[in-house]
Design a protein around this motif. Structure first.
Motif, PDB file in Angstrom:
ATOM      1  N   ARG A  53       0.835  -1.209   0.000  1.00  0.00           N
ATOM      2  CA  ARG A  53       0.000   0.000   0.000  1.00  0.00           C
ATOM      3  C   ARG A  53       0.867   1.255   0.000  1.00  0.00           C
ATOM      4  N   GLY A  54       1.956   1.218  -0.783  1.00  0.00           N
ATOM      5  CA  GLY A  54       2.815   2.386  -0.914  1.00  0.00           C
ATOM      6  C   GLY A  54       3.782   2.588   0.226  1.00  0.00           C
ATOM      7  N   TRP A  55       3.855   1.651   1.139  1.00  0.00           N
ATOM      8  CA  TRP A  55       4.709   1.789   2.315  1.00  0.00           C
ATOM      9  C   TRP A  55       6.167   1.713   1.877  1.00  0.00           C
ATOM     10  N   PRO A  56       6.939   2.807   1.976  1.00  0.00           N
ATOM     11  CA  PRO A  56       8.290   2.865   1.417  1.00  0.00           C
ATOM     12  C   PRO A  56       9.242   1.795   1.942  1.00  0.00           C
ATOM     13  N   ALA A  57       9.188   1.486   3.209  1.00  0.00           N
ATOM     14  CA  ALA A  57      10.130   0.504   3.752  1.00  0.00           C
ATOM     15  C   ALA A  57       9.925  -0.866   3.126  1.00  0.00           C
ATOM     16  N   ALA A  58       8.676  -1.255   2.902  1.00  0.00           N
ATOM     17  CA  ALA A  58       8.401  -2.554   2.294  1.00  0.00           C
ATOM     18  C   ALA A  58       8.854  -2.570   0.842  1.00  0.00           C
ATOM     19  N   ILE A  59       8.606  -1.486   0.147  1.00  0.00           N
ATOM     20  CA  ILE A  59       9.021  -1.415  -1.248  1.00  0.00           C
ATOM     21  C   ILE A  59      10.538  -1.403  -1.340  1.00  0.00           C
ATOM     22  N   GLY A  60      11.213  -0.689  -0.455  1.00  0.00           N
ATOM     23  CA  GLY A  60      12.670  -0.640  -0.449  1.00  0.00           C
ATOM     24  C   GLY A  60      13.294  -1.994  -0.174  1.00  0.00           C
ATOM     25  N   LEU A  61      12.659  -2.804   0.628  1.00  0.00           N
ATOM     26  CA  LEU A  61      13.191  -4.130   0.931  1.00  0.00           C
ATOM     27  C   LEU A  61      12.965  -5.118  -0.208  1.00  0.00           C
ATOM     28  N   ASP A  62      12.186  -4.713  -1.202  1.00  0.00           N
ATOM     29  CA  ASP A  62      11.935  -5.598  -2.329  1.00  0.00           C
ATOM     30  C   ASP A  62      13.233  -6.088  -2.961  1.00  0.00           C
ATOM     31  N   ASP A  63      14.243  -5.232  -3.050  1.00  0.00           N
ATOM     32  CA  ASP A  63      15.526  -5.637  -3.623  1.00  0.00           C
ATOM     33  C   ASP A  63      16.165  -6.765  -2.829  1.00  0.00           C
ATOM     34  N   ARG A  64      15.987  -6.747  -1.521  1.00  0.00           N
ATOM     35  CA  ARG A  64      16.576  -7.785  -0.678  1.00  0.00           C
ATOM     36  C   ARG A  64      15.917  -9.137  -0.892  1.00  0.00           C
ATOM     37  N   LEU A  94       9.599  -9.732   5.329  1.00  0.00           N
ATOM     38  CA  LEU A  94       9.853  -8.293   5.377  1.00  0.00           C
ATOM     39  C   LEU A  94       9.765  -7.753   6.795  1.00  0.00           C
ATOM     40  N   ALA A  95       8.763  -8.195   7.522  1.00  0.00           N
ATOM     41  CA  ALA A  95       8.603  -7.715   8.895  1.00  0.00           C
ATOM     42  C   ALA A  95       9.787  -8.134   9.757  1.00  0.00           C
ATOM     43  N   GLU A  96      10.208  -9.387   9.656  1.00  0.00           N
ATOM     44  CA  GLU A  96      11.365  -9.855  10.432  1.00  0.00           C
ATOM     45  C   GLU A  96      12.624  -9.097  10.044  1.00  0.00           C
ATOM     46  N   GLU A  97      12.826  -8.868   8.735  1.00  0.00           N
ATOM     47  CA  GLU A  97      13.993  -8.123   8.267  1.00  0.00           C
ATOM     48  C   GLU A  97      14.001  -6.711   8.832  1.00  0.00           C
ATOM     49  N   LEU A  98      12.866  -6.044   8.738  1.00  0.00           N
ATOM     50  CA  LEU A  98      12.769  -4.679   9.259  1.00  0.00           C
ATOM     51  C   LEU A  98      13.034  -4.641  10.757  1.00  0.00           C
ATOM     52  N   PHE A  99      12.367  -5.510  11.468  1.00  0.00           N
ATOM     53  CA  PHE A  99      12.457  -5.503  12.924  1.00  0.00           C
ATOM     54  C   PHE A  99      13.883  -5.793  13.392  1.00  0.00           C
TER      55      PHE A  99
END
Length: 167
Positions: free
Chosen positions: A16-27, A46-51
């Motif tokens: 839903r346009g959330w930048p952090a999730a989109i940015g992690l797409d490369d990972r 994605l959530a585990e990576e971010l956290f």
């Protein structure tokens, strides 16, 4: 959108346009995520990576934020250093608060954490004290704190009757 248009479009819809999730797409672009369970697996990954990338104080703030009503993140900061505030602003979905997927992840993580139930009970008590009835009832239901239902009804009944909000 490029050569992976459908995959990226699907991720954009989930994020839903959330930048952090989109940015992690490369990972995760080259990860071996099973196709059949991609949305759930991708969300969890994605959530585990971010956290895991966040500082402990920020992890704690986010967990506390997940227990608050949407949009009340500034109340959480108080006299915290501006570094935490800057980090929170990059994670939050504008003024609306946590992205729903992140909130769900944090609440699930809280349920698994030692002392998590006590933190939820404190959040329910605080919500009742601050007349945040919906937040209190949502937490009671989410964490099956049935013993707190009577307290919440007693706390909110009279104020809601006075405002004509009980039918």
């Amino acid at each position: 959108v490029g050569r992976e248009g459908p995959r990226v479009a699907h991720l954009m819809a989930l994020a839903r346009g959330w930048p952090a999730a989109i940015g992690l797409d490369d990972r995760v672009a080259h990860s071996k995520l099973p196709k059949a369970s991609l949305p759930h697996a991708l969300h969890g990954f994605l959530a585990e990576e971010l956290f895991a990338c966040l500082s402990e104080p920020l992890q704690d703030h986010l967990t506390r934020l997940a227990l608050l009503p949407s949009g009340s993140w500034q109340e959480l900061l108080g006299s915290e250093p501006s570094e935490i505030e800057c980090e929170l602003e990059t994670i939050l979905d504008g003024q609306a608060g946590l992205h729903p997927l992140l909130r769900e992840f944090l609440l699930t993580k809280l349920a698994e954490e030692e002392g998590g139930e006590e933190r939820v009970r404190e959040a329910v008590a605080s919500a009742l004290d601050n007349h945040e009835w919906s937040t209190a009832l949502a937490l009671i239901e989410r964490f099956s704190l049935h013993d707190m239902i009577d307290r919440s009804i007693r706390a909110c009944f009279r104020p809601l009757i006075r405002r004509g909000q009980v039918w």
